[in-house]
Design a protein around this motif. Structure first.
Motif, PDB file in Angstrom:
ATOM      1  N   PHE A  57     -33.763 -43.900  -8.026  1.00 14.61           N
ATOM      2  CA  PHE A  57     -34.051 -44.467  -6.716  1.00 14.61           C
ATOM      3  C   PHE A  57     -32.725 -44.966  -6.176  1.00 14.61           C
ATOM      4  O   PHE A  57     -32.114 -45.868  -6.763  1.00 14.61           O
ATOM      5  N   PRO A  58     -32.213 -44.384  -5.082  1.00 13.90           N
ATOM      6  CA  PRO A  58     -30.833 -44.629  -4.645  1.00 13.90           C
ATOM      7  C   PRO A  58     -30.589 -45.976  -3.964  1.00 13.90           C
ATOM      8  O   PRO A  58     -30.039 -46.038  -2.880  1.00 13.90           O
ATOM      9  N   THR A  59     -31.019 -47.037  -4.568  1.00 13.00           N
ATOM     10  CA  THR A  59     -30.740 -48.376  -4.054  1.00 13.00           C
ATOM     11  C   THR A  59     -30.589 -49.315  -5.236  1.00 13.00           C
ATOM     12  O   THR A  59     -30.743 -48.919  -6.387  1.00 13.00           O
ATOM     13  N   ARG A  60     -30.345 -50.548  -4.927  1.00 13.55           N
ATOM     14  CA  ARG A  60     -30.279 -51.565  -5.978  1.00 13.55           C
ATOM     15  C   ARG A  60     -31.628 -52.271  -6.137  1.00 13.55           C
ATOM     16  O   ARG A  60     -31.706 -53.352  -6.686  1.00 13.55           O
ATOM     17  N   ALA A  61     -32.663 -51.636  -5.641  1.00  7.99           N
ATOM     18  CA  ALA A  61     -33.997 -52.224  -5.730  1.00  7.99           C
ATOM     19  C   ALA A  61     -34.372 -52.468  -7.185  1.00  7.99           C
ATOM     20  O   ALA A  61     -34.028 -51.685  -8.058  1.00  7.99           O
ATOM     21  N   ARG A  62     -35.064 -53.553  -7.417  1.00 11.60           N
ATOM     22  CA  ARG A  62     -35.572 -53.813  -8.759  1.00 11.60           C
ATOM     23  C   ARG A  62     -36.736 -52.883  -9.016  1.00 11.60           C
ATOM     24  O   ARG A  62     -37.533 -52.594  -8.122  1.00 11.60           O
ATOM     25  N   LYS A  63     -36.848 -52.430 -10.241  1.00 15.34           N
ATOM     26  CA  LYS A  63     -37.926 -51.508 -10.599  1.00 15.34           C
ATOM     27  C   LYS A  63     -38.892 -52.200 -11.546  1.00 15.34           C
ATOM     28  O   LYS A  63     -38.480 -52.853 -12.499  1.00 15.34           O
ATOM     29  N   PHE A  64     -40.165 -52.052 -11.247  1.00 18.57           N
ATOM     30  CA  PHE A  64     -41.224 -52.595 -12.074  1.00 18.57           C
ATOM     31  C   PHE A  64     -42.198 -51.456 -12.370  1.00 18.57           C
ATOM     32  O   PHE A  64     -42.405 -50.574 -11.538  1.00 18.57           O
ATOM     33  N   HIS A  65     -42.807 -51.498 -13.531  1.00 18.51           N
ATOM     34  CA  HIS A  65     -43.777 -50.463 -13.880  1.00 18.51           C
ATOM     35  C   HIS A  65     -44.957 -51.075 -14.611  1.00 18.51           C
ATOM     36  O   HIS A  65     -44.799 -51.937 -15.473  1.00 18.51           O
ATOM     37  N   TYR A  66     -46.134 -50.610 -14.230  1.00 15.57           N
ATOM     38  CA  TYR A  66     -47.352 -50.973 -14.944  1.00 15.57           C
ATOM     39  C   TYR A  66     -48.281 -49.775 -14.848  1.00 15.57           C
ATOM     40  O   TYR A  66     -48.567 -49.285 -13.758  1.00 15.57           O
ATOM     41  N   THR A  69     -43.953 -48.892  -9.735  1.00 22.61           N
ATOM     42  CA  THR A  69     -44.702 -47.685 -10.052  1.00 22.61           C
ATOM     43  C   THR A  69     -45.966 -48.113 -10.787  1.00 22.61           C
ATOM     44  O   THR A  69     -45.951 -49.068 -11.555  1.00 22.61           O
ATOM     45  N   ILE A  70     -47.050 -47.397 -10.505  1.00 20.18           N
ATOM     46  CA  ILE A  70     -48.349 -47.835 -11.027  1.00 20.18           C
ATOM     47  C   ILE A  70     -48.988 -46.849 -11.985  1.00 20.18           C
ATOM     48  O   ILE A  70     -50.132 -47.039 -12.386  1.00 20.18           O
ATOM     49  N   CYS A  71     -48.269 -45.799 -12.330  1.00 18.01           N
ATOM     50  CA  CYS A  71     -48.771 -44.881 -13.344  1.00 18.01           C
ATOM     51  C   CYS A  71     -47.569 -44.207 -14.010  1.00 18.01           C
ATOM     52  O   CYS A  71     -46.479 -44.158 -13.449  1.00 18.01           O
ATOM     53  N   ASP A  72     -47.766 -43.719 -15.212  1.00 19.62           N
ATOM     54  CA  ASP A  72     -46.659 -43.102 -15.946  1.00 19.62           C
ATOM     55  C   ASP A  72     -46.107 -41.880 -15.225  1.00 19.62           C
ATOM     56  O   ASP A  72     -44.903 -41.636 -15.254  1.00 19.62           O
ATOM     57  N   ASN A  73     -46.963 -41.122 -14.538  1.00 19.43           N
ATOM     58  CA  ASN A  73     -46.489 -39.955 -13.798  1.00 19.43           C
ATOM     59  C   ASN A  73     -45.498 -40.366 -12.708  1.00 19.43           C
ATOM     60  O   ASN A  73     -44.451 -39.745 -12.542  1.00 19.43           O
ATOM     61  N   ALA A  74     -45.798 -41.419 -11.975  1.00 20.00           N
ATOM     62  CA  ALA A  74     -44.882 -41.900 -10.939  1.00 20.00           C
ATOM     63  C   ALA A  74     -43.580 -42.386 -11.549  1.00 20.00           C
ATOM     64  O   ALA A  74     -42.498 -42.139 -11.016  1.00 20.00           O
ATOM     65  N   LYS A  75     -43.668 -43.078 -12.665  1.00 22.23           N
ATOM     66  CA  LYS A  75     -42.457 -43.574 -13.328  1.00 22.23           C
ATOM     67  C   LYS A  75     -41.561 -42.416 -13.742  1.00 22.23           C
ATOM     68  O   LYS A  75     -40.349 -42.474 -13.589  1.00 22.23           O
ATOM     69  N   GLN A  76     -42.144 -41.347 -14.252  1.00 23.53           N
ATOM     70  CA  GLN A  76     -41.359 -40.195 -14.684  1.00 23.53           C
ATOM     71  C   GLN A  76     -40.828 -39.401 -13.490  1.00 23.53           C
ATOM     72  O   GLN A  76     -39.731 -38.863 -13.542  1.00 23.53           O
TER      73      GLN A  76
END
Length: 64
Positions: free
Chosen positions: A15-24, A3-10
């Motif tokens: 997220f219905p997978t085991r995908a790793r999540k990164f945020h900036y 996710t590339i913005c706080d709005n997207a993160k919120q």
């Protein structure tokens, strides 16, 4: 998932997978104000932040 913005993160808190999540939270140059030159400088600065982040991200997460 990146996710590339706080709005997207919120918005995407689940997220219905085991995908790793990164945020900036990148600066948004679309909100830039000032003279044309000052606005262009803010776009250039945002581009540089994104370039550095992606370069570091690849180096840290895709080492061979």
């Amino acid at each position: 998932m990146i996710t590339i913005c706080d709005n997207a993160k919120q918005t995407f808190t689940y997220f219905p997978t085991r995908a790793r999540k990164f945020h900036y939270n990148f600066p948004d140059p679309a909100k830039a104000t000032g003279t044309d030159e000052e606005v262009m400088e803010q776009f250039s600065e945002a581009r540089e932040v994104i370039r550095k982040y992606t370069q570091n991200f690849v180096n840290e997460n895709f080492k061979s």
